[in-house]
Design an enzyme around this catalytic site. Sequence first.
Site, short mmCIF file in Angstrom:
data_model
loop_
_atom_site.label_atom_id
_atom_site.label_comp_id
_atom_site.label_asym_id
_atom_site.label_seq_id
_atom_site.Cartn_x
_atom_site.Cartn_y
_atom_site.Cartn_z
CB CYS A 2 -0.88 0.02 1.24
SG CYS A 2 -1.92 -1.41 1.41
NE ARG A 27 4.60 1.67 -1.80
CZ ARG A 27 5.26 1.72 -0.66
NH1 ARG A 27 6.45 2.28 -0.61
NH2 ARG A 27 4.76 1.23 0.44
CD1 TRP A 74 -0.48 -5.19 -4.20
CD2 TRP A 74 -0.03 -6.42 -2.40
NE1 TRP A 74 -0.02 -6.42 -4.63
CE2 TRP A 74 0.26 -7.19 -3.56
CE3 TRP A 74 0.18 -6.99 -1.15
CZ2 TRP A 74 0.73 -8.49 -3.49
CZ3 TRP A 74 0.65 -8.29 -1.08
CH2 TRP A 74 0.93 -9.02 -2.25
CG ASN A 100 0.46 2.24 3.75
OD1 ASN A 100 -0.62 2.25 3.17
ND2 ASN A 100 1.56 2.79 3.26
N GLY A 101 -0.28 -1.09 6.67
CA GLY A 101 0.07 -1.94 7.82
C GLY A 101 -1.06 -2.92 8.11
CD GLU A 481 14.54 -20.67 -4.04
OE1 GLU A 481 14.02 -21.43 -4.86
OE2 GLU A 481 14.45 -19.43 -4.11
CE LYS A 485 15.50 -17.40 -6.85
NZ LYS A 485 14.29 -17.95 -6.30
CD GLU A 488 14.67 -17.83 -10.78
OE1 GLU A 488 13.75 -18.04 -11.57
OE2 GLU A 488 14.50 -17.73 -9.56
CG HIS A 504 24.40 -42.71 -5.33
ND1 HIS A 504 24.76 -44.04 -5.15
CD2 HIS A 504 24.08 -42.25 -4.09
CE1 HIS A 504 24.64 -44.38 -3.88
NE2 HIS A 504 24.22 -43.30 -3.21
CE LYS A 603 7.49 -12.01 -8.64
NZ LYS A 603 8.61 -12.73 -8.01
O1 M6R Z 1 3.76 -17.43 -8.31
P1 M6R Z 1 4.22 -18.85 -8.06
O2 M6R Z 1 4.82 -19.01 -6.72
O3 M6R Z 1 3.13 -19.85 -8.34
O4 M6R Z 1 5.34 -19.08 -9.14
C1 M6R Z 1 5.98 -20.32 -9.28
C2 M6R Z 1 7.23 -20.22 -10.12
O5 M6R Z 1 6.91 -19.78 -11.41
C3 M6R Z 1 8.24 -19.25 -9.50
O6 M6R Z 1 8.56 -19.63 -8.20
C4 M6R Z 1 9.53 -19.21 -10.34
O7 M6R Z 1 10.19 -20.43 -10.26
C5 M6R Z 1 10.40 -18.06 -9.87
N1 M6R Z 1 11.03 -17.45 -11.00
C6 M6R Z 1 11.44 -18.45 -8.89
O8 M6R Z 1 12.32 -17.45 -8.57
#
Ligand code: M6R
Length: 608
Positions: A2, A27, A74, A100-101, A481, A485, A488, A504, A603
């Site tokens: 927000c 934002r 938001w 906000n909050g 994860e 990161k 990607e 293995h 995204k």
């Molecule tokens: O919005 P979601 O959490 O459903 O998205 C899932 C994946 O598309 C998302 O986590 C993607 O792997 C990101 N780019 C990870 O950083």
Amino acid sequence: MCGIVGYIGEKEVTRILLEGLKRLEYRGYDSAGIAILDNAEISVVKEKGKIAELERSIPQKKYENNIGIAHTRWATHGEPSKANAHPHLSFDGKIAVVHNGIIENHAILKKRLQAEGVSFKSETDSEVLPHLIAKYYNGSIEKAVQKALLDVEGTFGILVLCLDEPEVIIGARHGSPVVLGIGHNEMFIASDISAIVSYTRNVVYLEDNEMVVLKKNQYRTLSLTATEIIKEVHEIDWNIEQIEKAGFEHFMLKEIFEQPETIQNAFRGRMLMDEGISKLGGIPFNSSEFHKVDRIIIIACGTSYYASLVGEYLLEDIAEIPVEVEYASEFRYRNPIITPNTVVFVISQSGETADTLAALREARRKGAKVYGITNVVGSTIARETDGGAYIHAGPEIGVASTKAFTSQLVVLILVTLAFGRRSRLSRDKGIRILKGLKELPEKVREVLAQAEHIKKIAEKYHAYNNALYLGRGYNYPVALEGALKLKEISYVHAEGYPAAEMKHGPIALIDENMPVVAIVTNSSIIDKVISNIQEVKARKGQVIAIATEGNASIQELCDDVIYVPDVIEPLSPIINTIPLQLFAYYIAVMRDCTVDQPRNLAKSVTVE
Ligand code: M6R
């Protein structure tokens, strides 16, 4: 997240407020609204959707008083809608508030106000504020706000207008930023300097538990308990782009650094410390159905899938319920077996991922109750599940998910406690986990303080084109994860493996050109991870260790070490993820990658 903005002065108030709101658009928001003091009334206009919609709805007229407040919302409590948009008016129409909050005790306050005859027009937590202020109003808006805020638990950055005091805006802060801008014959106030910086560069930042009484030509700053405070006036020399990113070079870095707050927001108001249990709304069962749940399937994609894998460890280890984790894209085309007491969880930051949505629909078709863990209020997944919890991480703008992941883990811990305390989990263990969770934001800050050290390590490894991430137990998904990161955002090929699985196959890849990131924090199997590291070292691999503070011997074995504070094992995935995010981020920057918008990625993946 927000945004709030307010103006008092001689310029056309609607123009200033709309321009301020547009500056806050970056934002993320789902609705917006404006309140102007118009002689005999406070006139409020709100719209769901874009600010352009709001602009179209605002009457083309000149107001006599150029004083008003505005908001981009938001959603956190209540779906995105015109009714839930701010500003909210008091029952007598004389007080308008933007907030906000999160007001944690809003349910109690709402009941109290309803018992006194107040009727509510929205589903928001925020609406209690104007009603409370109006109840306490007795000729001084300043005092009424102070009294009302004494009743409130949670976080707020608020602006208040009062029909009977048409020359004043009140601003107050506890946990959500408020900054005031000083002009000539005019004053500005906002949650974010980007909303006001094109008008003035002289600003005063409110601290927590402070308020401001704002008039056209003067302002007074004071504590919420009415002690006057003299505050320093700062001169802003940032440009707009720097301001939007709060001075960080990228949104991703900003979001990594937001995690002490976002983690806290995920557990705020959801812990019953004395009972060692969590308090989550949205569980779609009655008590007897809840006690019968004997199997959980968690469905997600990408980073949310890795959060789900941590959830599997949590739920099996602590709540002792069998869990299966499925890629949404696979689940939707299999023939999944849903037994009568199976519950399906879907986890999605955006709440719009096409594969996850299709899997959710398939699970419901087969009769499962589905519990959603999402960030975006009112998203399709949030609407189509039977119940669920929001992670309250605020909008995540960087394509690579960071703060959403750690907030998903917090909510999974709370869900685990809810299931665990049905029978198997003791009160003492529940309390230990909650206490650990409460201490996490501070510990995350300690890790963030090592950003420069992590950057130096990234400098050393940024030119390598491959990397292997190893972890075990709770930290195996963290290795996955960490590798995701890196790949990607920096386009370095990286793989995550359970450390013992390396022998293995992947061990064949180990040589001096294969950096290995090993998560070797305190755990019941730390010695076994150390043995795996020795296997790497024996083959000339370079090892970067994520280790617990105080583990001096690991330095002798590994090439580089990033220390993290000690936490109980179920919480270690949260703390151990932070250095991996920073490491990936710095490598991507050093490789000149477009960190916030990596190639080929979106995204929100709304296609199959
Ligand atoms: O919005 P979601 O959490 O459903 O998205 C899932 C994946 O598309 C998302 O986590 C993607 O792997 C990101 N780019 C990870 O950083």
